[in-house]
Scaffold this motif. Sequence first.
Motif, PDB file in Angstrom:
ATOM      1  N   GLY A  74      38.520  80.165   8.119  1.00  0.00           N
ATOM      2  CA  GLY A  74      37.588  80.874   8.999  1.00  0.00           C
ATOM      3  C   GLY A  74      38.253  81.824   9.999  1.00  0.00           C
ATOM      4  N   SER A 110      33.331  82.859  10.300  1.00  0.00           N
ATOM      5  CA  SER A 110      33.528  81.474  10.215  1.00  0.00           C
ATOM      6  C   SER A 110      33.538  81.159   8.759  1.00  0.00           C
ATOM      7  CB  SER A 110      32.507  80.754  10.784  1.00  0.00           C
ATOM      8  OG  SER A 110      31.131  80.972  10.236  1.00  0.00           O
ATOM      9  N   ARG A 140      29.439  78.002  14.548  1.00  0.00           N
ATOM     10  CA  ARG A 140      30.185  77.080  13.954  1.00  0.00           C
ATOM     11  C   ARG A 140      31.514  78.027  13.747  1.00  0.00           C
ATOM     12  NH1 ARG A 140      30.856  76.591   8.178  1.00  0.00           N
ATOM     13  NH2 ARG A 140      31.233  74.752   7.575  1.00  0.00           N
ATOM     14  N   THR A 141      32.794  77.582  14.021  1.00  0.00           N
ATOM     15  CA  THR A 141      34.011  78.525  13.772  1.00  0.00           C
ATOM     16  C   THR A 141      34.474  78.570  12.533  1.00  0.00           C
ATOM     17  OG1 THR A 141      35.346  76.914  14.596  1.00  0.00           O
ATOM     18  CG2 THR A 141      34.375  78.596  16.287  1.00  0.00           C
ATOM     19  N   GLY A 142      34.407  77.495  11.835  1.00  0.00           N
ATOM     20  CA  GLY A 142      35.254  77.383  10.376  1.00  0.00           C
ATOM     21  C   GLY A 142      35.129  76.139   9.792  1.00  0.00           C
TER      22      GLY A 142
END
Length: 320
Positions: free
Chosen positions: A216, A256, A311-313
């Motif tokens: 992400g 992400s 949600r970043t990744g």
Amino acid sequence: MSLSEFNIIKQYFSSISTKENSPNIHLGVGDDAAIVSTPENKKLVVCTDTLNEGIHFPLNTSAYDIAYKALAVNLSDLAAMGATPKWFALNLSMPGINEDWLTGFSTGLKQLAGEYQLDLIGGDTTRGPLSVSITLAGHIEGVTALMRSSAKVGDKVYLSGCTGEAAYGLACLSSAATINDSDKYFVSRLNQPTARVSLGLSLLGIANACIDISDGLVADIAHIAEASQCGIELDSNIIPLPAIADKEQARQHALSGGDDYELVFTVAPARQAALKQLISQTDLPITCIGEVVAAPGVLLLDNGRSVGLSRTGYEHFNNK
Ligand code: ADP
Ligand code: MG
């Protein structure tokens, strides 16, 4: 190992090599280990990556695509170092012997290996849940590699291509709707990612830090910030988005979604002219998406205001 397993190796895997690299391969597939040498004044660079069924590729992914992707993700790791890929080893675990599957798999492997003149020099073949692990080795000139830890405050942050396309491809496959022609492009980005090998090589001497985006955009940029002990500010209005109708979904995927294998790199003010020249010589879009700052962390800005990220990744042990 049974005779049939030896035959599998002989039939499907012993011929994946090209003449070009042969002088540096003293022993390939067939003995207890391979023996290779690197050209003088070059350093060996090694990476490994595993694809597990149901985690790294959906259950019904074709054998061709599984092989292609397993090699592409490793190529991407070497690209992110600025290294030239040369040899690989293949650890293949599969539930049984299916000749059609093996034909598709070895064809995908041969296709991508041929594009980069890579030699398959060894591996292991076992029975078990479907899992493909490739170890790829190559070399790098006597200059500094593109490490995550070398970003400097004041560097500009650049992204090749567009992130979020593979995540949208996965969303297409996961939805009940049939895949239409425009979805096919996104699915191909998921199943046959393009490693930015020549870009990585061109960035030697231009970029300070570099990483490939596998988990992400924001998550992987955070690795540069952390390793370089600095922060990175991203301009959310400049980040390229996948060409899909739902802009919010496009934005989430771009920030992400995993599996794109684009490169993010940082470039000092003194190297901007060299980068500009490089950009003018390539068809690959390269976008300035932010800047390296002193305050730690990754900040996403919208007209100068910080915006949050839910949600970043992808993170294997945390995210579910
Ligand atoms: P060992 O018993 O020493 O582990 P193997 O019988 O597993 O050796 O492998 C025999 C030879 O075939 C070795 O040279 C190994 O590197 C190679 N090999 C095994 N599996 C693969 C594979 N999937 N792809 C390429 N080479 C392989
Ligand atoms: Mg073995």
